[in-house]
Design a protein around this motif. Structure first.
Motif, PDB file in Angstrom:
ATOM      1  N   PHE A  48      -7.017  -3.202  -6.249  1.00 29.89           N
ATOM      2  CA  PHE A  48      -7.980  -3.554  -5.206  1.00 29.89           C
ATOM      3  C   PHE A  48      -9.112  -4.303  -5.879  1.00 29.89           C
ATOM      4  CE2 PHE A  48      -5.747   0.237  -3.841  1.00 29.89           C
ATOM      5  CZ  PHE A  48      -5.266  -0.188  -2.615  1.00 29.89           C
ATOM      6  N   ASP A 103      -8.741  -9.413   4.167  1.00 27.32           N
ATOM      7  CA  ASP A 103      -9.015  -8.215   3.362  1.00 27.32           C
ATOM      8  C   ASP A 103     -10.511  -7.992   3.205  1.00 27.32           C
ATOM      9  OD1 ASP A 103      -6.412  -7.401   2.994  1.00 27.32           O
ATOM     10  OD2 ASP A 103      -6.249  -8.085   0.923  1.00 27.32           O
ATOM     11  N   LEU A 108       0.814  -1.220   0.000  1.00 26.79           N
ATOM     12  CA  LEU A 108       0.000   0.000   0.000  1.00 26.79           C
ATOM     13  C   LEU A 108       0.846   1.267   0.000  1.00 26.79           C
ATOM     14  CD1 LEU A 108      -2.794  -1.026   2.533  1.00 26.79           C
ATOM     15  CD2 LEU A 108      -2.993  -0.791   0.053  1.00 26.79           C
ATOM     16  N   THR A 113      -6.406  -6.765  -1.582  1.00 22.38           N
ATOM     17  CA  THR A 113      -5.254  -6.015  -2.087  1.00 22.38           C
ATOM     18  C   THR A 113      -4.365  -6.948  -2.902  1.00 22.38           C
ATOM     19  OG1 THR A 113      -5.308  -4.587  -0.140  1.00 22.38           O
ATOM     20  CG2 THR A 113      -3.276  -4.595  -1.432  1.00 22.38           C
TER      21      THR A 113
END
Length: 155
Positions: A25, A81, A3, A95
């Motif tokens: 994403f 996630d 990220l 992700t």
């Protein structure tokens, strides 16, 4: 780390155009299939994590436990996630950061699932081969003597 260091717009090549790093994403499954049904994948992920944990616990061999464990680890990684990543609880987007050419972008959880499935297939083939051998339907090449290997038969 992905990220903070990667971007959705720019790909960092690792192996030419074959493999690179790029942030994505994913609300769906591979290649964003089912992207409008994220909550369904969350429910499936919870069920899969429970069933796979039980299956690994009850595995009949260490090889099966390892294969199932890889799939379980990948499923739990993606489930985390789905539960906690934006846009919200149970609707989170996975992700992804490993770009496979122009095919798709995945993550380590996907690799673990692939390894586990591959190990499971190998274990099934090994078990099937063993069953055939025990029924005498295939020669046991691992224990052949020299006369068998040379094509000689006893009379």
């Amino acid at each position: 780390m992905a990220l903070g260091q990667l971007s959705e717009e720019q790909r960092i090549p690792l192996i030419g155009d074959l493999l690179g790093l790029q942030l994505a994403f994913n609300p769906g499954t591979i290649m964003s299939l089912g992207s409008n049904s994220t909550w369904v994948f969350t429910v499936i992920g919870i069920a899969a994590a429970i069933v796979l944990f039980y299956a690994a616990w009850r595995a009949t061999s260490m090889a099966w436990a390892i294969a199932i464990g890889f799939v379980w680890g990948g499923a739990v990684g993606n489930l985390i996630d789905r539960l906690f990543a934006p846009p919200g609880f149970g609707h989170g987007h996975v992700t992804d950061f490993l770009a496979y050419g122009n095919l798709f972008i995945g993550n380590l959880a996907d690799i673990f699932i692939g390894i586990g499935v591959g190990l499971g297939i190998l274990q099934m083939l090994r078990s099937h081969r063993s069953q055939l051998r025990s029924r005498g339907l295939t020669p046991d090449l691992g224990h052949a003597d020299s006369s068998t290997m040379l094509g000689k038969r006893e009379s």
